[in-house]
Design a protein around this motif. Structure first.
Motif: not given
Length: 239
Positions: A125-128, A155-160, A165-167
């Motif tokens: 799965h794609d995991c944020i 996953g390809t999406m990372i944020s601090n 991340a929720t959006a």
């Protein structure tokens, strides 16, 4: 379900303490003076800590609320609000509210992708992922303390920023592990769906941390009590 008897009991005790303090303990709050410096993460700080401390500071003291890098001992912070594992055993901790993290996804994502049934399924799965507190943010922990499993997700999406991340999760771009204090309303209204509900994550309780007990200013002790009462009223009971 997002409740259990022990938490309800915890909340009743807090409300009783709040009532007692309102009658006998808070009369002289007008005498509180001085600067109150508090550290908090951006997400919890923005949603709950800032409003609660804003009310407290308006009547009683000056306030500085920061999310800058934290080392409580040896800094000008009176206390820090921390979610999850305690980073330093030398610090004194006060439980403010019980909390857990959960894995969730948007209904649209789960319509396109087969929901995971086991922890190894997460690899498909794609995991944020959220980068915070200098921890290995690609590792998701499951189970209870003392009996944990660690899954390294991809996953390809990372944020601090947890709100970002929720959006992304709400937009159907992947699954995310978030605190119930943040996603419980989205689970209730169906915007998000809990994934792997039978496999709990370890507790991620909300604490106030400070470096000393006897040296903690009265304004800081009163502010911690204010947060204890306020979070009990604002946040959901959890399982």
């Amino acid at each position: 379900m997002l409740c259990q008897p022990s938490v309800f009991s915890h909340r009743r005790v807090i409300r009783a303490q709040a009532s007692l303090r309102s009658r006998i303990g808070f009369r002289d709050r007008a005498s509180l003076r001085g600067r109150l410096a508090v550290h908090s993460s951006i997400g919890l700080g923005r949603a709950h800590i800032a409003p609660l401390l804003g009310d407290f500071a308006q009547a009683h003291t000056d306030l500085e609320l920061s999310h800058l890098p934290l080392h409580v001992a040896g800094t000008p912070y009176d206390f820090a609000v921390r979610v999850g594992r305690l980073p330093d055993s030398r610090l004194h901790a006060r439980l403010l509210h019980p909390n857990r993290r959960v894995v969730c996804a948007a209904p649209g994502y789960l319509e396109r992708r087969e929901p995971p049934r086991t922890l190894p399924d997460l690899a498909d799965h794609d995991c944020i992922v959220i980068r915070e507190n200098d921890i290995d943010f690609m590792n998701w922990r499951f189970g209870d303390d003392g009996d944990e499993s660690v899954v390294r997700v991809a996953g390809t999406m990372i944020s601090n920023d947890g709100d970002v991340a929720t959006a992304w999760c709400l937009a159907g771009r992947g699954m995310v592990m978030r605190s119930l204090w943040q996603v419980a309303p989205l689970l209730r209204d169906g915007s998000l769906v809990r994934v792997l509900p039978g496999i709990p994550a370890p507790p991620a309780d909300i604490y106030a941390l400070h470096a000393a007990v006897h040296g903690l200013p009265r304004r800081a002790r009163e502010a911690i009590e204010h947060l204890l009462d306020g979070l009990a009223a604002r946040l959901p009971a959890i399982d």
